[in-house]
Design a protein around this motif. Sequence first.
Motif, PDB file in Angstrom:
ATOM      1  N   PHE A 163      -6.977  -5.370  -5.653  1.00 27.69           N
ATOM      2  CA  PHE A 163      -5.747  -5.353  -6.588  1.00 27.69           C
ATOM      3  C   PHE A 163      -4.834  -6.193  -6.477  1.00 27.69           C
ATOM      4  O   PHE A 163      -4.158  -6.659  -5.278  1.00 27.69           O
ATOM      5  CB  PHE A 163      -5.098  -3.916  -6.220  1.00 27.69           C
ATOM      6  N   TYR A 164      -4.255  -6.957  -7.544  1.00 27.71           N
ATOM      7  CA  TYR A 164      -3.360  -8.058  -7.372  1.00 27.71           C
ATOM      8  C   TYR A 164      -2.362  -7.741  -8.397  1.00 27.71           C
ATOM      9  O   TYR A 164      -2.549  -7.343  -9.456  1.00 27.71           O
ATOM     10  CB  TYR A 164      -4.014  -9.428  -7.403  1.00 27.71           C
ATOM     11  N   TYR A 165      -0.957  -8.355  -8.185  1.00 34.17           N
ATOM     12  CA  TYR A 165      -0.225  -8.200  -9.314  1.00 34.17           C
ATOM     13  C   TYR A 165       0.021  -9.383  -9.711  1.00 34.17           C
ATOM     14  O   TYR A 165      -0.529 -10.509  -9.109  1.00 34.17           O
ATOM     15  CB  TYR A 165       1.291  -8.084  -8.471  1.00 34.17           C
ATOM     16  N   PRO A 166       0.560  -9.695 -11.142  1.00 37.93           N
ATOM     17  CA  PRO A 166       0.418 -10.996 -11.571  1.00 37.93           C
ATOM     18  C   PRO A 166       1.573 -11.989 -11.011  1.00 37.93           C
ATOM     19  O   PRO A 166       2.495 -11.633 -10.590  1.00 37.93           O
ATOM     20  CB  PRO A 166       0.933 -10.646 -13.009  1.00 37.93           C
ATOM     21  N   ASN A 214       3.714   4.668  -8.638  1.00 43.85           N
ATOM     22  CA  ASN A 214       4.757   3.917  -7.844  1.00 43.85           C
ATOM     23  C   ASN A 214       4.320   3.567  -6.336  1.00 43.85           C
ATOM     24  O   ASN A 214       5.535   3.372  -5.682  1.00 43.85           O
ATOM     25  CB  ASN A 214       6.121   4.135  -8.385  1.00 43.85           C
ATOM     26  N   LYS A 215       3.038   3.693  -6.099  1.00 43.14           N
ATOM     27  CA  LYS A 215       2.644   3.649  -4.823  1.00 43.14           C
ATOM     28  C   LYS A 215       2.254   2.196  -4.321  1.00 43.14           C
ATOM     29  O   LYS A 215       1.550   1.734  -5.383  1.00 43.14           O
ATOM     30  CB  LYS A 215       1.753   4.750  -4.397  1.00 43.14           C
ATOM     31  N   ILE A 216       1.927   2.022  -3.319  1.00 39.88           N
ATOM     32  CA  ILE A 216       1.065   0.780  -2.780  1.00 39.88           C
ATOM     33  C   ILE A 216      -0.255   0.859  -3.033  1.00 39.88           C
ATOM     34  O   ILE A 216      -0.820   1.868  -2.808  1.00 39.88           O
ATOM     35  CB  ILE A 216       1.312   0.409  -1.406  1.00 39.88           C
ATOM     36  N   PRO A 217      -1.040   0.400  -4.135  1.00 39.69           N
ATOM     37  CA  PRO A 217      -2.393   0.501  -4.388  1.00 39.69           C
ATOM     38  C   PRO A 217      -3.253   0.703  -3.031  1.00 39.69           C
ATOM     39  O   PRO A 217      -3.087  -0.192  -2.181  1.00 39.69           O
ATOM     40  CB  PRO A 217      -2.612  -0.671  -5.076  1.00 39.69           C
TER      41      PRO A 217
END
Length: 239
Positions: A163-166, A214-217
């Motif tokens: 999982f990555y954030y942009p 809203n948790k850490i994946p």
Amino acid sequence: MKRDNLLNVISVLKEKKVIVELTKKQSINVCVIGVGTTGSYIVHDIRGLDCVSKLIIIDPDSVELDNLYRQDYTKIDLYKKKVDVLQERGGKCQIIGLDEMCTDDKELVRICEKYKIDVLIQAGDYPSTRQLSFMTQKAANKLRIPYITNSGYISNVVSLPEFYYPNNEYNFSYKHKIYNEKKIFINVKEKVSSRIVANVGHVIARQLLDYCTNKIPFKYKERGFFDVNKLEWSTDHIE
């Protein structure tokens, strides 16, 4: 500043895309690229999530004999378009199948904008899993949405979905080398089974649920593979 005024300012900044909301999504639209060995099991798990309202699946292929039972298809699905089979099965969310091949990030961006996609998932292998992962990263960065990559499998060894954030320093390109090749090849025995590959869908479903609350994946900043001997994920944390 009063609370109401602050909320108005934040609302305007979000509208102007000065602030991009990355988390706390109550309902999301998801796009899965590729519904073969890993993608079909991803769809199986996330189509029943309450937090997914729309699921776009992209794949030009039909169900062939060698797909049966290793992928999430059976004899009654033979020679049908994979996206049609999964769309007909349905789920809690609306499922839309696109019988096409994504060949560049511009096409991905166009599809995501059309269907208002919130999370982009790479599960295909054309032109290669690595190239498609880079394409997914590029499109997600342009759209400013999170993305999940799947490096696929070597024989019966399945890699962990990531999982990555942009537009984040930690991304698919960051220190992305093959995870501990020696460990992987020690575990290689035969072609991957549905029992093993189904774990990919379980992980991604958990990652989406975490993102929406809203948790850490799940397994964020970890890379590795599913250990078939221990029946658990063997991973390293990426600094």
